[in-house]
Write a protein that holds these residues in place. Sequence first.
Motif, PDB file in Angstrom:
ATOM      1  N   VAL A 104     -63.966  -4.619 -62.192  1.00  0.00           N
ATOM      2  CA  VAL A 104     -63.116  -5.339 -61.222  1.00  0.00           C
ATOM      3  C   VAL A 104     -61.783  -4.668 -60.878  1.00  0.00           C
ATOM      4  CG1 VAL A 104     -64.118  -7.554 -61.930  1.00  0.00           C
ATOM      5  CG2 VAL A 104     -61.921  -6.855 -62.888  1.00  0.00           C
ATOM      6  N   GLU A 183     -56.340 -22.142 -75.334  1.00  0.00           N
ATOM      7  CA  GLU A 183     -56.825 -22.166 -73.954  1.00  0.00           C
ATOM      8  C   GLU A 183     -57.036 -23.612 -73.510  1.00  0.00           C
ATOM      9  OE1 GLU A 183     -57.447 -20.101 -71.238  1.00  0.00           O
ATOM     10  OE2 GLU A 183     -58.026 -22.035 -70.375  1.00  0.00           O
ATOM     11  N   ARG A 200     -70.421 -10.456 -59.443  1.00  0.00           N
ATOM     12  CA  ARG A 200     -69.482  -9.344 -59.563  1.00  0.00           C
ATOM     13  C   ARG A 200     -69.158  -9.065 -61.023  1.00  0.00           C
ATOM     14  NH1 ARG A 200     -64.291  -8.217 -57.913  1.00  0.00           N
ATOM     15  NH2 ARG A 200     -63.468 -10.299 -57.545  1.00  0.00           N
ATOM     16  N   ILE A 226     -51.295 -26.494 -73.733  1.00  0.00           N
ATOM     17  CA  ILE A 226     -49.935 -26.375 -74.267  1.00  0.00           C
ATOM     18  C   ILE A 226     -48.973 -27.047 -73.280  1.00  0.00           C
ATOM     19  CG2 ILE A 226     -48.111 -24.767 -75.002  1.00  0.00           C
ATOM     20  CD1 ILE A 226     -50.577 -24.785 -76.894  1.00  0.00           C
ATOM     21  N   ASP A 450     -49.736 -12.988 -64.611  1.00  0.00           N
ATOM     22  CA  ASP A 450     -49.478 -13.652 -63.331  1.00  0.00           C
ATOM     23  C   ASP A 450     -48.376 -14.715 -63.417  1.00  0.00           C
ATOM     24  OD1 ASP A 450     -51.475 -12.123 -62.260  1.00  0.00           O
ATOM     25  OD2 ASP A 450     -52.775 -13.785 -61.665  1.00  0.00           O
TER      26      ASP A 450
HETATM   27  C1  FAD Z   1     -61.214 -15.419 -57.485  1.00  0.00           C
HETATM   28  C2  FAD Z   1     -60.360 -14.309 -57.988  1.00  0.00           C
HETATM   29  C3  FAD Z   1     -60.845 -13.009 -57.933  1.00  0.00           C
HETATM   30  C4  FAD Z   1     -60.074 -11.967 -58.422  1.00  0.00           C
HETATM   31  N1  FAD Z   1     -60.583 -10.701 -58.389  1.00  0.00           N
HETATM   32  C5  FAD Z   1     -59.893  -9.679 -58.944  1.00  0.00           C
HETATM   33  C6  FAD Z   1     -60.439  -8.361 -58.991  1.00  0.00           C
HETATM   34  O1  FAD Z   1     -61.522  -8.094 -58.512  1.00  0.00           O
HETATM   35  N2  FAD Z   1     -59.718  -7.394 -59.589  1.00  0.00           N
HETATM   36  C7  FAD Z   1     -58.500  -7.642 -60.135  1.00  0.00           C
HETATM   37  O2  FAD Z   1     -57.909  -6.735 -60.703  1.00  0.00           O
HETATM   38  N3  FAD Z   1     -57.931  -8.886 -60.085  1.00  0.00           N
HETATM   39  C8  FAD Z   1     -58.601  -9.891 -59.500  1.00  0.00           C
HETATM   40  N4  FAD Z   1     -58.050 -11.156 -59.456  1.00  0.00           N
HETATM   41  C9  FAD Z   1     -56.704 -11.383 -60.041  1.00  0.00           C
HETATM   42  C10 FAD Z   1     -56.780 -11.435 -61.564  1.00  0.00           C
HETATM   43  O3  FAD Z   1     -57.920 -12.128 -61.978  1.00  0.00           O
HETATM   44  C11 FAD Z   1     -55.517 -12.060 -62.145  1.00  0.00           C
HETATM   45  O4  FAD Z   1     -54.409 -11.296 -61.707  1.00  0.00           O
HETATM   46  C12 FAD Z   1     -55.552 -12.067 -63.682  1.00  0.00           C
HETATM   47  O5  FAD Z   1     -56.652 -12.797 -64.151  1.00  0.00           O
HETATM   48  C13 FAD Z   1     -54.264 -12.645 -64.257  1.00  0.00           C
HETATM   49  O6  FAD Z   1     -54.390 -12.699 -65.643  1.00  0.00           O
HETATM   50  P1  FAD Z   1     -53.530 -13.719 -66.541  1.00  0.00           P
HETATM   51  O7  FAD Z   1     -53.977 -13.483 -67.932  1.00  0.00           O
HETATM   52  O8  FAD Z   1     -52.093 -13.558 -66.212  1.00  0.00           O
HETATM   53  O9  FAD Z   1     -53.945 -15.162 -66.038  1.00  0.00           O
HETATM   54  P2  FAD Z   1     -55.339 -15.946 -65.884  1.00  0.00           P
HETATM   55  O10 FAD Z   1     -56.502 -15.030 -65.781  1.00  0.00           O
HETATM   56  O11 FAD Z   1     -55.098 -16.895 -64.784  1.00  0.00           O
HETATM   57  O12 FAD Z   1     -55.455 -16.732 -67.251  1.00  0.00           O
HETATM   58  C14 FAD Z   1     -54.562 -17.754 -67.591  1.00  0.00           C
HETATM   59  C15 FAD Z   1     -55.236 -18.695 -68.564  1.00  0.00           C
HETATM   60  O13 FAD Z   1     -54.256 -19.588 -69.085  1.00  0.00           O
HETATM   61  C16 FAD Z   1     -54.830 -20.879 -69.177  1.00  0.00           C
HETATM   62  N5  FAD Z   1     -53.749 -21.869 -69.168  1.00  0.00           N
HETATM   63  C17 FAD Z   1     -52.957 -22.222 -68.132  1.00  0.00           C
HETATM   64  N6  FAD Z   1     -52.085 -23.162 -68.506  1.00  0.00           N
HETATM   65  C18 FAD Z   1     -52.320 -23.411 -69.820  1.00  0.00           C
HETATM   66  C19 FAD Z   1     -51.752 -24.286 -70.774  1.00  0.00           C
HETATM   67  N7  FAD Z   1     -50.735 -25.110 -70.454  1.00  0.00           N
HETATM   68  N8  FAD Z   1     -52.252 -24.290 -72.043  1.00  0.00           N
HETATM   69  C20 FAD Z   1     -53.284 -23.472 -72.387  1.00  0.00           C
HETATM   70  N9  FAD Z   1     -53.859 -22.620 -71.516  1.00  0.00           N
HETATM   71  C21 FAD Z   1     -53.380 -22.581 -70.247  1.00  0.00           C
HETATM   72  C22 FAD Z   1     -55.714 -20.959 -67.943  1.00  0.00           C
HETATM   73  O14 FAD Z   1     -56.707 -21.981 -68.081  1.00  0.00           O
HETATM   74  C23 FAD Z   1     -56.312 -19.559 -67.929  1.00  0.00           C
HETATM   75  O15 FAD Z   1     -57.496 -19.490 -68.682  1.00  0.00           O
HETATM   76  C24 FAD Z   1     -58.778 -12.227 -58.949  1.00  0.00           C
HETATM   77  C25 FAD Z   1     -58.280 -13.542 -58.980  1.00  0.00           C
HETATM   78  C26 FAD Z   1     -59.059 -14.565 -58.506  1.00  0.00           C
HETATM   79  C27 FAD Z   1     -58.520 -15.974 -58.564  1.00  0.00           C
END
Ligand code: FAD
Length: 481
Positions: A104, A183, A200, A226, A450
Amino acid sequence: MSTTPVKNALPNKDRMKIARQHMIEQDPSARARNFLEVNQGFTPELATCESTRCIACPKPTCMLGCPVSIKVRDFIDLVFAGDYLGAAAKIREDNVLPAVTGRVCPQEDQCEGGCVLGKKGSPLAIGHLERFVADYEQSTGQVGLPPIAPATGKRVAIVGSGPAGLSCAGDLIQRGHEVHVFEALHELGGVLIYGIPEFRLPKTIVRQEIDNMRKMGVKFETNVVIGKTVTIDELFEKEGFTAVFVATGAGLPQFLGVPGEHLNGVYSANEFLTRTNLMRAYRFPEFDEPIYDCKDKDVCVVGGGNTAMDAVRTSLRLGARNAYLVYRRSDKEMPARAEEVKHAREEGIQFMTLTNPVEFIGDENGWVKAARCQKMELGEPDASGRRRPVPVAGSEFVLPVNVAVIAVGTSANPLVQSTTPGLATNKKGYIQADAETLRTSKKGVFAGGDIVTGAATVILAMGAGRKAAAAIQDYLTSGQW
Ligand SMILES: Cc1cc2nc3c(=O)[nH]c(=O)nc-3n(C[C@H](O)[C@H](O)[C@H](O)COP(=O)(O)OP(=O)(O)OC[C@H]3O[C@@H](n4cnc5c(N)ncnc54)[C@H](O)[C@@H]3O)c2cc1C
């Protein structure tokens, strides 16, 4: 497995004559109607041929483009030598999710964007090779897990199991700390599980990578929200954690703010994809989740990023008669990965670029029946550096649709911020963290991915996770804040 290094004896000018190898793909007409993975991977022959193309630059610029600094040249050398397990282990030194990132990452902007071969022809297919060795490793069951340091007795909590949280957990467990990942959802993986579709990124791949982390000793707890189940302060005061890494992502959907967006049949991409991926609506009635009725319907998805591309291709697989991608800028500004755009076109997605919905029109039962759209043209660049779309006067037209999916971005979920006194946020609600140390305004709390940057990419989130792990290690050893 080879133990003696095998050198590529082919002169560089001959390596540069070899064409980039193509990955085997499912036929577009078949795959447009199934959820099986589109890309089928490299064979060992294709991988060897592709690795032969690497001209072994003394200063590999491919590595500079990688946010987690994978030792690209070293792993490519190992592929060339036929040591696929060694190549996978080399990637794992810097990246806990190689089978995911190989699938990805926007390689064209990162490692492959820096590849010298790309200046005169096609860059080395680094992503395809990464995926190949990671899949090979999984198929042998001989995953080269890194060594774990003796236990330090220190406990670290990670909030969120997306790529940022997983990557931080992977580094900290190796340092001997006790790492707990909390989570909110019932499945681990963040967007990798609930957002990116099966065709994908198969869910088994994500689960395997998480299982590897379990084997390394990371403890995972699902269904823990959390800020509701337990607060960050309670993690410190009652649960004995010394540091917390907040990696909660940016999962709050944004909407267009146009009339009719409340109608039945208009969804956020987040809901549409979560129901289909995580709740497996596409396998109804085997999985008891209401399916969106896209069969023989006209579906429009609004947006131009990876999320929009995933939603529109999902609608086709759910049986849509016409699947439109409505995007207000041109192809050139589209932020989605180049490969997804190519695949979407091949599958028959109808691209309506320089077009923007200004209203959704409902029928007498409150269901959407059309989108009133407006043609756009490109003006001067805006703050994002992309040319601003400007409406073309008198260009409105009506597009009949039965389902509309809005994929125009997401923002921060406010729960952790609003339940954690002393945690500073910016005006958009994202957590403020130091760019280098990822320390927040609250002692012991780090944040990344993010939730700090806004919606970005998997590998950038993983890079943040690694940075946070290094900073947490410093904090745990020095005790200094
Ligand atoms: C549909 C889609 C397709 C994408 N495709 C691509 C791609 O092809 N290539 C690429 O590089 N990027 C892609 N992205 C972007 C990428 O997936 C994100 O930038 C990345 O996942 C961010 O990672 P993260 O760990 O910051 O957050 P996330 O992946 O959003 O994970 C955050 C986690 O925290 C959990 N959470 C939230 N609040 C709480 C709480 N209060 N307590 C406990 N848990 C909590 C959520 O449930 C989630 O599981 C895509 C995004 C989307 C939405």
